[in-house]
Scaffold this motif. Structure first.
Motif, PDB file in Angstrom:
ATOM      1  N   GLY A 250     -21.691  16.155 -23.576  1.00  0.00           N
ATOM      2  CA  GLY A 250     -22.732  15.133 -22.811  1.00  0.00           C
ATOM      3  C   GLY A 250     -22.432  13.812 -22.271  1.00  0.00           C
ATOM      4  N   GLY A 251     -20.881  13.240 -22.412  1.00  0.00           N
ATOM      5  CA  GLY A 251     -20.487  12.279 -22.575  1.00  0.00           C
ATOM      6  C   GLY A 251     -18.995  12.273 -22.094  1.00  0.00           C
ATOM      7  N   TYR A 252     -18.303  10.933 -21.491  1.00  0.00           N
ATOM      8  CA  TYR A 252     -17.099  10.666 -21.365  1.00  0.00           C
ATOM      9  C   TYR A 252     -16.303   9.160 -21.782  1.00  0.00           C
ATOM     10  CZ  TYR A 252     -18.569   7.327 -17.450  1.00  0.00           C
ATOM     11  OH  TYR A 252     -19.393   7.187 -17.145  1.00  0.00           O
ATOM     12  N   LEU A 253     -14.979   9.543 -21.372  1.00  0.00           N
ATOM     13  CA  LEU A 253     -14.821   8.383 -21.960  1.00  0.00           C
ATOM     14  C   LEU A 253     -13.787   7.956 -20.691  1.00  0.00           C
ATOM     15  CD1 LEU A 253     -13.778   5.988 -23.967  1.00  0.00           C
ATOM     16  CD2 LEU A 253     -11.695   7.026 -24.532  1.00  0.00           C
ATOM     17  N   ALA A 254     -13.887   7.068 -19.810  1.00  0.00           N
ATOM     18  CA  ALA A 254     -13.275   6.104 -18.490  1.00  0.00           C
ATOM     19  C   ALA A 254     -11.961   5.166 -18.547  1.00  0.00           C
ATOM     20  CB  ALA A 254     -14.565   4.830 -17.738  1.00  0.00           C
ATOM     21  N   PRO A 255     -11.284   5.462 -18.052  1.00  0.00           N
ATOM     22  CA  PRO A 255      -9.895   5.037 -18.356  1.00  0.00           C
ATOM     23  C   PRO A 255     -10.198   3.263 -19.190  1.00  0.00           C
ATOM     24  CG  PRO A 255      -9.844   5.954 -16.135  1.00  0.00           C
ATOM     25  CD  PRO A 255     -11.631   6.645 -16.727  1.00  0.00           C
ATOM     26  N   SER A 256      -9.106   2.694 -19.444  1.00  0.00           N
ATOM     27  CA  SER A 256      -9.402   1.772 -20.431  1.00  0.00           C
ATOM     28  C   SER A 256     -10.270   1.296 -21.388  1.00  0.00           C
ATOM     29  CB  SER A 256      -9.671   0.837 -18.912  1.00  0.00           C
ATOM     30  OG  SER A 256      -8.074   0.512 -17.729  1.00  0.00           O
ATOM     31  N   TYR A 257     -11.038   2.616 -21.579  1.00  0.00           N
ATOM     32  CA  TYR A 257     -11.877   2.569 -23.105  1.00  0.00           C
ATOM     33  C   TYR A 257     -11.341   2.959 -23.914  1.00  0.00           C
ATOM     34  CZ  TYR A 257     -15.800   0.356 -19.540  1.00  0.00           C
ATOM     35  OH  TYR A 257     -16.231  -0.762 -18.391  1.00  0.00           O
ATOM     36  N   GLU A 258     -12.164   2.385 -24.882  1.00  0.00           N
ATOM     37  CA  GLU A 258     -11.783   3.110 -26.228  1.00  0.00           C
ATOM     38  C   GLU A 258     -13.329   2.961 -27.197  1.00  0.00           C
ATOM     39  OE1 GLU A 258     -11.290  -0.954 -28.311  1.00  0.00           O
ATOM     40  OE2 GLU A 258      -9.425  -0.246 -27.549  1.00  0.00           O
ATOM     41  N   ILE A 259     -13.202   3.863 -28.053  1.00  0.00           N
ATOM     42  CA  ILE A 259     -14.466   4.320 -29.093  1.00  0.00           C
ATOM     43  C   ILE A 259     -13.872   4.587 -30.393  1.00  0.00           C
ATOM     44  CG2 ILE A 259     -13.837   6.750 -28.366  1.00  0.00           C
ATOM     45  CD1 ILE A 259     -17.376   6.806 -28.184  1.00  0.00           C
ATOM     46  N   ASP A 260     -14.809   3.837 -31.142  1.00  0.00           N
ATOM     47  CA  ASP A 260     -14.165   5.192 -32.579  1.00  0.00           C
ATOM     48  C   ASP A 260     -15.045   6.325 -33.104  1.00  0.00           C
ATOM     49  OD1 ASP A 260     -15.512   1.225 -34.010  1.00  0.00           O
ATOM     50  OD2 ASP A 260     -13.289   2.661 -33.815  1.00  0.00           O
ATOM     51  N   VAL A 261     -14.186   7.148 -33.290  1.00  0.00           N
ATOM     52  CA  VAL A 261     -14.272   8.986 -33.692  1.00  0.00           C
ATOM     53  C   VAL A 261     -13.963   8.685 -34.877  1.00  0.00           C
ATOM     54  CG1 VAL A 261     -13.918  10.957 -32.908  1.00  0.00           C
ATOM     55  CG2 VAL A 261     -13.285   9.455 -31.156  1.00  0.00           C
ATOM     56  N   LEU A 262     -15.513   9.547 -35.150  1.00  0.00           N
ATOM     57  CA  LEU A 262     -16.023   9.990 -37.092  1.00  0.00           C
ATOM     58  C   LEU A 262     -15.481  11.202 -36.612  1.00  0.00           C
ATOM     59  CD1 LEU A 262     -16.657   9.229 -39.823  1.00  0.00           C
ATOM     60  CD2 LEU A 262     -18.959   9.425 -38.689  1.00  0.00           C
ATOM     61  N   ILE A 263     -15.072  11.683 -38.150  1.00  0.00           N
ATOM     62  CA  ILE A 263     -14.765  12.694 -37.843  1.00  0.00           C
ATOM     63  C   ILE A 263     -15.205  13.092 -40.008  1.00  0.00           C
ATOM     64  CG2 ILE A 263     -13.749  14.846 -39.016  1.00  0.00           C
ATOM     65  CD1 ILE A 263     -10.599  13.182 -36.438  1.00  0.00           C
ATOM     66  N   ALA A 264     -16.596  13.865 -39.396  1.00  0.00           N
ATOM     67  CA  ALA A 264     -17.245  14.103 -40.234  1.00  0.00           C
ATOM     68  C   ALA A 264     -17.772  15.662 -41.169  1.00  0.00           C
ATOM     69  CB  ALA A 264     -18.802  13.424 -40.405  1.00  0.00           C
ATOM     70  N   ASP A 265     -16.360  16.315 -41.289  1.00  0.00           N
ATOM     71  CA  ASP A 265     -16.290  17.435 -41.314  1.00  0.00           C
ATOM     72  C   ASP A 265     -15.832  17.805 -43.113  1.00  0.00           C
ATOM     73  OD1 ASP A 265     -13.740  17.226 -41.920  1.00  0.00           O
ATOM     74  OD2 ASP A 265     -12.482  17.978 -39.977  1.00  0.00           O
ATOM     75  N   GLY A 266     -16.024  16.852 -43.705  1.00  0.00           N
ATOM     76  CA  GLY A 266     -15.935  17.668 -44.809  1.00  0.00           C
ATOM     77  C   GLY A 266     -14.194  17.689 -45.854  1.00  0.00           C
ATOM     78  N   ALA A 267     -12.948  17.458 -44.695  1.00  0.00           N
ATOM     79  CA  ALA A 267     -12.194  18.593 -45.037  1.00  0.00           C
ATOM     80  C   ALA A 267     -11.490  16.981 -45.370  1.00  0.00           C
ATOM     81  CB  ALA A 267     -11.196  18.839 -43.876  1.00  0.00           C
ATOM     82  N   THR A 268     -10.788  17.005 -46.403  1.00  0.00           N
ATOM     83  CA  THR A 268      -9.766  16.276 -47.365  1.00  0.00           C
ATOM     84  C   THR A 268      -7.921  15.463 -46.582  1.00  0.00           C
ATOM     85  OG1 THR A 268      -9.059  17.527 -48.911  1.00  0.00           O
ATOM     86  CG2 THR A 268     -10.969  16.176 -49.329  1.00  0.00           C
ATOM     87  N   THR A 269      -8.379  16.387 -45.539  1.00  0.00           N
ATOM     88  CA  THR A 269      -6.537  16.355 -45.008  1.00  0.00           C
ATOM     89  C   THR A 269      -6.842  14.957 -44.632  1.00  0.00           C
ATOM     90  OG1 THR A 269      -5.752  17.539 -43.473  1.00  0.00           O
ATOM     91  CG2 THR A 269      -7.722  17.700 -43.031  1.00  0.00           C
ATOM     92  N   CYS A 270      -5.562  14.628 -43.950  1.00  0.00           N
ATOM     93  CA  CYS A 270      -5.892  13.787 -42.750  1.00  0.00           C
ATOM     94  C   CYS A 270      -5.041  14.086 -41.377  1.00  0.00           C
ATOM     95  CB  CYS A 270      -5.085  12.288 -42.944  1.00  0.00           C
ATOM     96  SG  CYS A 270      -5.915  11.772 -44.343  1.00  0.00           S
ATOM     97  N   VAL A 271      -4.573  15.009 -41.737  1.00  0.00           N
ATOM     98  CA  VAL A 271      -3.541  15.671 -40.557  1.00  0.00           C
ATOM     99  C   VAL A 271      -4.350  16.962 -40.015  1.00  0.00           C
ATOM    100  CG1 VAL A 271      -1.818  16.793 -40.368  1.00  0.00           C
ATOM    101  CG2 VAL A 271      -1.565  15.692 -42.162  1.00  0.00           C
ATOM    102  N   TYR A 272      -4.451  16.223 -38.527  1.00  0.00           N
ATOM    103  CA  TYR A 272      -5.063  16.958 -37.284  1.00  0.00           C
ATOM    104  C   TYR A 272      -4.445  17.233 -36.043  1.00  0.00           C
ATOM    105  CZ  TYR A 272      -9.231  16.295 -40.265  1.00  0.00           C
ATOM    106  OH  TYR A 272     -10.015  15.722 -41.287  1.00  0.00           O
ATOM    107  N   ASP A 273      -4.636  17.738 -35.536  1.00  0.00           N
ATOM    108  CA  ASP A 273      -4.181  18.359 -34.414  1.00  0.00           C
ATOM    109  C   ASP A 273      -5.522  17.988 -33.466  1.00  0.00           C
ATOM    110  OD1 ASP A 273      -2.627  19.703 -35.027  1.00  0.00           O
ATOM    111  OD2 ASP A 273      -2.777  21.759 -34.683  1.00  0.00           O
ATOM    112  N   ILE A 274      -5.113  17.477 -31.891  1.00  0.00           N
ATOM    113  CA  ILE A 274      -5.812  16.838 -31.152  1.00  0.00           C
ATOM    114  C   ILE A 274      -5.665  17.326 -29.732  1.00  0.00           C
ATOM    115  CG2 ILE A 274      -5.873  14.167 -29.961  1.00  0.00           C
ATOM    116  CD1 ILE A 274      -6.024  13.179 -32.379  1.00  0.00           C
ATOM    117  N   ARG A 275      -6.922  18.006 -28.789  1.00  0.00           N
ATOM    118  CA  ARG A 275      -6.451  18.001 -27.789  1.00  0.00           C
ATOM    119  C   ARG A 275      -7.766  17.452 -26.604  1.00  0.00           C
ATOM    120  NH1 ARG A 275      -8.457  23.988 -25.979  1.00  0.00           N
ATOM    121  NH2 ARG A 275     -10.249  23.239 -26.692  1.00  0.00           N
TER     122      ARG A 275
END
Length: 108
Positions: A57-82
């Protein structure tokens, strides 16, 4: 007073280290590419499939930034991103320690 300062220092140190051990993980996502980021997926590195689109429902335009919260309950810090972009391009990155990085930047 010395005891109070020592206790406060210890509490501050624990608070500083907390994000590396917390179940919820927050990091900064930066779009330094030339196209809008229209889909963003993050999954634990141990997973064989991508989690849902965090940009739905949204997008992130070039030259912008946003805080992302991963609240999946996992205790890991190691993620894959796409990331998928409005121009049809995609970018994937694997095995990222987001607790140590604190931010991730997409570039062309």
């Amino acid at each position: 007073m010395k005891t109070l300062l020592t206790a406060a220092s210890a509490a501050a140190l624990l608070a500083f280290q907390a994000p590396a051990y917390a179940e919820d993980l927050e990091f900064l996502l930066v779009n330094d590419s030339s196209a809008d980021l229209v889909e963003f997926n993050v999954s634990p590195a141990s997973s064989n499939s991508w989690e849902g689109n965090l940009m739905e429902g949204g997008y992130l335009a070039p030259s912008y930034e946003i805080d992302v919260l991963i609240a999946d309950g996992a205790t890991t810090c190691v993620y894959d991103i796409r990331g998928s972009f409005a121009d049809g391009s995609e970018a994937e990155d694997y095995g990222l320690d987001l607790c140590d990085l604190g931010e991730y930047t997409f570039t062309d």
